[in-house]
Design an enzyme around this catalytic site. Sequence first.
Site, short mmCIF file in Angstrom:
data_model
loop_
_atom_site.label_atom_id
_atom_site.label_comp_id
_atom_site.label_asym_id
_atom_site.label_seq_id
_atom_site.Cartn_x
_atom_site.Cartn_y
_atom_site.Cartn_z
N HIS A 138 1.21 -6.42 8.69
CA HIS A 138 0.04 -6.66 7.83
C HIS A 138 -0.58 -7.99 8.20
O HIS A 138 0.13 -8.98 8.42
CB HIS A 138 0.44 -6.68 6.35
N LEU A 139 -1.90 -8.01 8.23
CA LEU A 139 -2.61 -9.26 8.48
C LEU A 139 -2.41 -10.23 7.32
O LEU A 139 -2.09 -11.41 7.51
CB LEU A 139 -4.11 -8.98 8.65
N ALA A 165 -4.07 0.65 3.61
CA ALA A 165 -3.88 1.09 2.21
C ALA A 165 -2.80 2.18 2.08
O ALA A 165 -2.16 2.30 1.02
CB ALA A 165 -5.20 1.59 1.65
N ARG A 220 -0.04 -3.91 -4.20
CA ARG A 220 0.21 -4.06 -2.76
C ARG A 220 1.64 -4.52 -2.47
O ARG A 220 2.05 -4.61 -1.32
CB ARG A 220 -0.76 -5.07 -2.14
N ARG A 224 -0.64 -10.89 -3.02
CA ARG A 224 -1.87 -10.26 -3.49
C ARG A 224 -1.60 -9.41 -4.74
O ARG A 224 -0.61 -9.60 -5.42
CB ARG A 224 -2.47 -9.44 -2.33
N ASN A 283 0.13 -0.83 11.35
CA ASN A 283 -0.45 -1.41 10.15
C ASN A 283 -1.01 -0.22 9.36
O ASN A 283 -2.10 0.26 9.65
CB ASN A 283 -1.56 -2.41 10.47
N ARG A 327 -15.13 -6.97 7.48
CA ARG A 327 -14.61 -6.60 6.16
C ARG A 327 -13.81 -7.75 5.55
O ARG A 327 -12.89 -8.27 6.19
CB ARG A 327 -13.69 -5.40 6.42
N GLU A 337 6.46 -2.64 10.97
CA GLU A 337 5.32 -2.63 10.03
C GLU A 337 4.62 -3.99 10.07
O GLU A 337 5.28 -5.03 10.02
CB GLU A 337 5.83 -2.35 8.62
N TYR A 376 -9.03 -11.06 5.86
CA TYR A 376 -8.57 -10.44 7.10
C TYR A 376 -9.04 -11.15 8.37
O TYR A 376 -8.68 -10.74 9.48
CB TYR A 376 -9.00 -8.97 7.14
N ASP A 380 7.77 9.77 5.95
CA ASP A 380 8.55 10.91 6.44
C ASP A 380 8.34 11.12 7.93
O ASP A 380 9.27 11.50 8.64
CB ASP A 380 8.16 12.18 5.67
C1 DQA Z 1 -3.32 -4.63 5.05
C2 DQA Z 1 -2.93 -4.86 3.58
C3 DQA Z 1 -3.20 -3.62 2.75
O1 DQA Z 1 -2.83 -3.85 1.40
C4 DQA Z 1 -4.67 -3.28 2.79
O2 DQA Z 1 -4.91 -2.06 2.09
C5 DQA Z 1 -5.23 -3.21 4.16
C6 DQA Z 1 -4.77 -4.17 5.17
C7 DQA Z 1 -3.19 -5.92 5.89
O3 DQA Z 1 -3.20 -5.81 7.12
O4 DQA Z 1 -3.10 -7.02 5.34
O5 DQA Z 1 -6.13 -2.44 4.45
O6 DQA Z 1 -2.46 -3.67 5.60
#
Ligand code: DQA
Length: 151
Positions: free
Chosen positions: A103-104, A80, A114, A110, A77, A21, A101, A26, A90
């Site tokens: 994120h890649l 979305a 986001r 971006r 992660n 994907r 948290e 990513y 919650d």
């Molecule tokens: C994500 C960033 C999000 O905005 C996106 O919807 C993803 C992947 C990341 O790992 O960069 O699906 O969480």
Amino acid sequence: MAKKKRILVLHGPNLNLLGERETSVYGTVSLEEINQLLEAEAAKYGFELDTFQSNYEGALVEAIQKARGKYDIIIINPAAYTHTSVALRDAILAVNIPTIEVHLSNIYKREEFRHKSYISGVAVGQISGFGVQSYLLAVRAAAEIIKSKSN
Ligand code: DQA
């Protein structure tokens, strides 16, 4: 001997498609490979690590609820759902397990939508933009959290 610390890694929607994907955003590493790397990294610290991916918000909420009393740290992660989910926020608040948290991609570089995370306000911290290393850095951060708790 002290009980092994346990980390739960949660992957949100579409992350099952990693490696195929939007590879320019990513990368080409699959989720299975990421999970293997995470297990190896956790083992270096003597942690047990379980992983779970779902495309469903409710399944992720349930996984967080079930983590209570079982896991010491959550790495998530939310994909979305980062940008939409009060329910995940919650759930993290409800279980009171320190959560990191991940994120890649660098979500702040971006699209504007986001830039907002519903999760960051209830997480210990956020790691964003380092590709697979974001997850591995989160294991390192988990080790620091666990260490600071046991002192
Ligand atoms: C994500 C960033 C999000 O905005 C996106 O919807 C993803 C992947 C990341 O790992 O960069 O699906 O969480």
